[in-house]
Design an enzyme around this catalytic site. Sequence first.
Site, PDB file in Angstrom:
ATOM      1  N   TRP A  99       0.831  -1.216   0.000  1.00 19.81           N
ATOM      2  CA  TRP A  99       0.000   0.000   0.000  1.00 19.81           C
ATOM      3  C   TRP A  99       0.857   1.255   0.000  1.00 19.81           C
ATOM      4  CZ3 TRP A  99      -4.199  -1.152  -2.053  1.00 19.81           C
ATOM      5  CH2 TRP A  99      -4.804  -2.380  -1.794  1.00 19.81           C
ATOM      6  N   ASP A 167      -0.948   6.854   6.702  1.00 22.44           N
ATOM      7  CA  ASP A 167      -2.044   5.959   6.347  1.00 22.44           C
ATOM      8  C   ASP A 167      -2.186   4.994   7.523  1.00 22.44           C
ATOM      9  OD1 ASP A 167      -3.686   3.960   5.439  1.00 22.44           O
ATOM     10  OD2 ASP A 167      -2.588   3.560   3.584  1.00 22.44           O
ATOM     11  N   LYS A 191     -12.003  -1.585   8.534  1.00 16.27           N
ATOM     12  CA  LYS A 191     -11.240  -2.513   9.384  1.00 16.27           C
ATOM     13  C   LYS A 191     -11.578  -2.268  10.867  1.00 16.27           C
ATOM     14  CE  LYS A 191      -7.845  -2.159   5.770  1.00 16.27           C
ATOM     15  NZ  LYS A 191      -7.876  -3.453   5.105  1.00 16.27           N
TER      16      LYS A 191
HETATM   17  N1  PMP Z   1      -3.991   1.440   2.861  1.00 20.68           N
HETATM   18  C1  PMP Z   1      -3.941   0.320   3.613  1.00 20.68           C
HETATM   19  C2  PMP Z   1      -2.975   0.277   4.769  1.00 20.68           C
HETATM   20  C3  PMP Z   1      -4.760  -0.763   3.313  1.00 20.68           C
HETATM   21  O1  PMP Z   1      -4.697  -1.871   4.060  1.00 20.68           O
HETATM   22  C4  PMP Z   1      -5.649  -0.669   2.205  1.00 20.68           C
HETATM   23  C5  PMP Z   1      -6.577  -1.785   1.804  1.00 20.68           C
HETATM   24  N2  PMP Z   1      -6.808  -2.765   2.629  1.00 20.68           N
HETATM   25  C6  PMP Z   1      -5.658   0.497   1.447  1.00 20.68           C
HETATM   26  C7  PMP Z   1      -4.822   1.534   1.810  1.00 20.68           C
HETATM   27  C8  PMP Z   1      -6.530   0.623   0.228  1.00 20.68           C
HETATM   28  O2  PMP Z   1      -7.843   0.853   0.593  1.00 20.68           O
HETATM   29  P1  PMP Z   1      -9.015   0.822  -0.493  1.00 20.68           P
HETATM   30  O3  PMP Z   1      -9.246  -0.598  -0.853  1.00 20.68           O
HETATM   31  O4  PMP Z   1     -10.166   1.440   0.242  1.00 20.68           O
HETATM   32  O5  PMP Z   1      -8.573   1.648  -1.663  1.00 20.68           O
END
Ligand code: PMP
Length: 356
Positions: A99, A167, A191
Amino acid sequence: MLNFGAGPARLPLEVTRQLSKDIIDYLQTGLSVIELPHRGEAFAKILSEANALVKKLMNLSDDYEVLWMQGGGRMQFAILPMNFLHSGGTAAYIDSGHWASEAIRYARHYGNVVVPASSKDQQYRILPVIPREIPEEWAYLHITTNNTIYGTQFHDFPDCPVPLVADMSSDIFSRQIEFSRFDLIYAVAQKNLGIAGVTLVVVKKSMLQHAADNVPGILSYREMAAKNSLVNTPPVFAIYSCLLTLRWTDSIGLDNLDKRSRNKAALLYAFLDESRLFTCPVPFASRSQMNVCFQMDNEQATRNFLDYAAKAGIQGIGGHRSTGGFRVSLYNGITESDVVQLTDVMRKFELQYLKG
Ligand code: PMP
């Protein structure tokens, strides 16, 4: 059924029960919570209580704005540089996992990006070391506090002369940290916060002053703050799910949730460290309390264990498609007894497997 999936994840049972009631009749109004007008009084109360709870849990002053935005984590990967990486500036990103590297890829559409630390060459199995010297000319430094796919988590944060952006999608409100060290925090809801469809953003007002002007309202942090997250129709039900989860979080307390996270993770890692079948590839200091990744060296046995676990009522433990193996997510909706149930099933499988 126990769901250890990485998200959308299990919410505390009390929250799911209350949501199901409120879908039929919200506060005996005869209206469903999903049909509340977003500019009406009832939703205004939901929003203001949710905002206040976020600030209370994070122990933040009125120097911060709380925003509820759409588009998930990936939209934040784009919005952040759109707002703060302009006029030829440079932003720095710590590359600690999938990510984080996606955030880097998105940011490169908007300006210069430097990556002062990366653990890509170690397959992200350990945390990269964040440099001590941080140049003052960076527009911001971005870190991903918990790496959902690789099961690593930062436990220390840098002292930063530039805005520190995080994030926190997969570990928000699972532990006590000093949130005021950050200038902008974002976290998808699915989450530890509520249902999918909304992303929490907390941003320091002083940082907003440096945001670009030429950003459309729906993508502009400043406009979102000025309109109290009501630039367009917000995901009313998703925000309501966050309010209920925030109330639950507040009733337990972050200190207790911190202890619970440690205990749950300790139970599972202790089992893994003793196991002769399952191994955790993440060294102790980098380990995540939220996503525990492990593997077996035999692919057929891996598939067999997934089937065995499913028959025992355990779901969502397959590793991400890019890593294989297993991943158990220990978000706040998972209890210690859920983890004990899981390790019992793992132990039984291991005994049978080793007997041959
Ligand atoms: N950042 C983190 C730390 C994640 O774990 C995730 C997805 N699980 C995301 C960003 C991406 O999120 P999304 O699927 O809502 O785009």
